[in-house]
Design a protein around this motif. Structure first.
Motif, PDB file in Angstrom:
ATOM      1  N   GLU A 136      -7.772 -34.015  51.668  1.00 50.43           N
ATOM      2  CA  GLU A 136      -8.828 -33.336  50.923  1.00 50.43           C
ATOM      3  C   GLU A 136      -8.804 -31.856  51.254  1.00 50.43           C
ATOM      4  OE1 GLU A 136     -13.652 -33.234  50.804  1.00 50.43           O
ATOM      5  OE2 GLU A 136     -12.686 -35.152  51.175  1.00 50.43           O
ATOM      6  N   ARG A 137      -8.924 -31.048  50.230  1.00 52.86           N
ATOM      7  CA  ARG A 137      -8.877 -29.602  50.393  1.00 52.86           C
ATOM      8  C   ARG A 137     -10.269 -29.067  50.722  1.00 52.86           C
ATOM      9  NH1 ARG A 137      -9.769 -25.286  46.925  1.00 52.86           N
ATOM     10  NH2 ARG A 137     -10.313 -26.714  45.261  1.00 52.86           N
ATOM     11  N   ARG A 138     -10.340 -28.201  51.698  1.00 50.92           N
ATOM     12  CA  ARG A 138     -11.614 -27.549  52.024  1.00 50.92           C
ATOM     13  C   ARG A 138     -11.814 -26.364  51.113  1.00 50.92           C
ATOM     14  NH1 ARG A 138     -13.398 -26.933  58.230  1.00 50.92           N
ATOM     15  NH2 ARG A 138     -14.698 -28.758  58.056  1.00 50.92           N
ATOM     16  N   ARG A 139     -13.011 -26.255  50.605  1.00 52.84           N
ATOM     17  CA  ARG A 139     -13.321 -25.107  49.756  1.00 52.84           C
ATOM     18  C   ARG A 139     -13.743 -23.935  50.624  1.00 52.84           C
ATOM     19  NH1 ARG A 139     -17.482 -27.789  45.738  1.00 52.84           N
ATOM     20  NH2 ARG A 139     -18.003 -28.877  47.642  1.00 52.84           N
ATOM     21  N   ARG A 140     -13.441 -22.756  50.196  1.00 48.74           N
ATOM     22  CA  ARG A 140     -13.848 -21.530  50.881  1.00 48.74           C
ATOM     23  C   ARG A 140     -14.907 -20.848  50.015  1.00 48.74           C
ATOM     24  NH1 ARG A 140     -11.846 -22.281  55.796  1.00 48.74           N
ATOM     25  NH2 ARG A 140      -9.627 -22.637  55.767  1.00 48.74           N
ATOM     26  N   TRP A 141     -16.019 -20.509  50.628  1.00 50.98           N
ATOM     27  CA  TRP A 141     -17.120 -19.868  49.911  1.00 50.98           C
ATOM     28  C   TRP A 141     -17.230 -18.435  50.378  1.00 50.98           C
ATOM     29  CZ3 TRP A 141     -19.683 -22.662  46.221  1.00 50.98           C
ATOM     30  CH2 TRP A 141     -19.477 -24.033  46.231  1.00 50.98           C
ATOM     31  N   SER A 142     -17.321 -17.502  49.452  1.00 50.72           N
ATOM     32  CA  SER A 142     -17.493 -16.100  49.811  1.00 50.72           C
ATOM     33  C   SER A 142     -18.914 -15.884  50.324  1.00 50.72           C
ATOM     34  CB  SER A 142     -17.248 -15.206  48.597  1.00 50.72           C
ATOM     35  OG  SER A 142     -18.285 -15.388  47.641  1.00 50.72           O
ATOM     36  N   ASP A 143     -19.100 -14.830  51.118  1.00 55.82           N
ATOM     37  CA  ASP A 143     -20.449 -14.516  51.602  1.00 55.82           C
ATOM     38  C   ASP A 143     -21.400 -14.251  50.441  1.00 55.82           C
ATOM     39  OD1 ASP A 143     -19.827 -14.882  54.237  1.00 55.82           O
ATOM     40  OD2 ASP A 143     -19.557 -12.749  54.687  1.00 55.82           O
ATOM     41  N   GLU A 144     -20.891 -13.663  49.368  1.00 54.43           N
ATOM     42  CA  GLU A 144     -21.734 -13.380  48.198  1.00 54.43           C
ATOM     43  C   GLU A 144     -22.230 -14.677  47.556  1.00 54.43           C
ATOM     44  OE1 GLU A 144     -18.618 -11.948  48.536  1.00 54.43           O
ATOM     45  OE2 GLU A 144     -19.426 -10.057  49.315  1.00 54.43           O
ATOM     46  N   ARG A 145     -21.334 -15.668  47.439  1.00 55.40           N
ATOM     47  CA  ARG A 145     -21.724 -16.946  46.840  1.00 55.40           C
ATOM     48  C   ARG A 145     -22.698 -17.693  47.743  1.00 55.40           C
ATOM     49  NH1 ARG A 145     -23.389 -19.752  42.840  1.00 55.40           N
ATOM     50  NH2 ARG A 145     -22.659 -21.880  42.769  1.00 55.40           N
ATOM     51  N   LYS A 146     -22.424 -17.660  49.059  1.00 53.07           N
ATOM     52  CA  LYS A 146     -23.334 -18.291  50.016  1.00 53.07           C
ATOM     53  C   LYS A 146     -24.717 -17.652  49.923  1.00 53.07           C
ATOM     54  CE  LYS A 146     -19.872 -19.364  53.550  1.00 53.07           C
ATOM     55  NZ  LYS A 146     -19.465 -19.046  54.936  1.00 53.07           N
ATOM     56  N   LEU A 147     -24.743 -16.305  49.892  1.00 53.71           N
ATOM     57  CA  LEU A 147     -26.017 -15.587  49.821  1.00 53.71           C
ATOM     58  C   LEU A 147     -26.760 -15.926  48.536  1.00 53.71           C
ATOM     59  CD1 LEU A 147     -27.926 -13.575  51.142  1.00 53.71           C
ATOM     60  CD2 LEU A 147     -26.661 -11.742  50.002  1.00 53.71           C
TER      61      LEU A 147
END
Length: 115
Positions: free
Chosen positions: A11-22
């Motif tokens: 399973e691939r881990r997704r990477r979330w940008s700080d902007e998307r997290k915020l």
């Protein structure tokens, strides 16, 4: 004809940008927002939003879960003509809540007084 996609492998881990997290954290802290609903729409677990809130607020030097509270030995006079004021007296303490205060905040205050 129906198309089926089969995913195999790790399973691939997704990477979330700080902007998307915020953006997700900001959406979750709006009064009346449901963290579970926001997480479901973003296809993530609610615990991710709570973790990001702690991380991002820590970076910004912002508190993550407590509201400001003022304790007065001699409370100031309050206009009792105000119709949207809730006053709760319990065990020698008085809680005065102006209209619009969240039920969750009132429940937390009552739990602390009852402890």
């Amino acid at each position: 004809m129906t198309q089926i996609t089969v995913l195999s492998g790790v399973e691939r881990r997704r990477r979330w940008s700080d902007e998307r997290k915020l953006a997700l954290v900001v959406a979750a802290i709006v009064p009346g927002a449901s963290v579970a609903a926001i997480a479901r729409d973003a296809d993530i677990s609610p615990s991710s939003i709570y973790r990001w809130r702690r991380e991002l607020c820590g970076k910004l030097g912002q508190p993550t879960c407590f509201a400001a509270v003022a304790v007065h030995v001699d409370p100031p006079e309050i206009d009792h003509g105000v119709s949207d004021m809730l006053v709760i007296e319990l065990r020698g303490a008085t809680i005065r809540a102006a209209g619009g205060v969240s039920a969750n905040l009132l429940m937390a205050a009552l739990r602390e007084l009852n402890a």
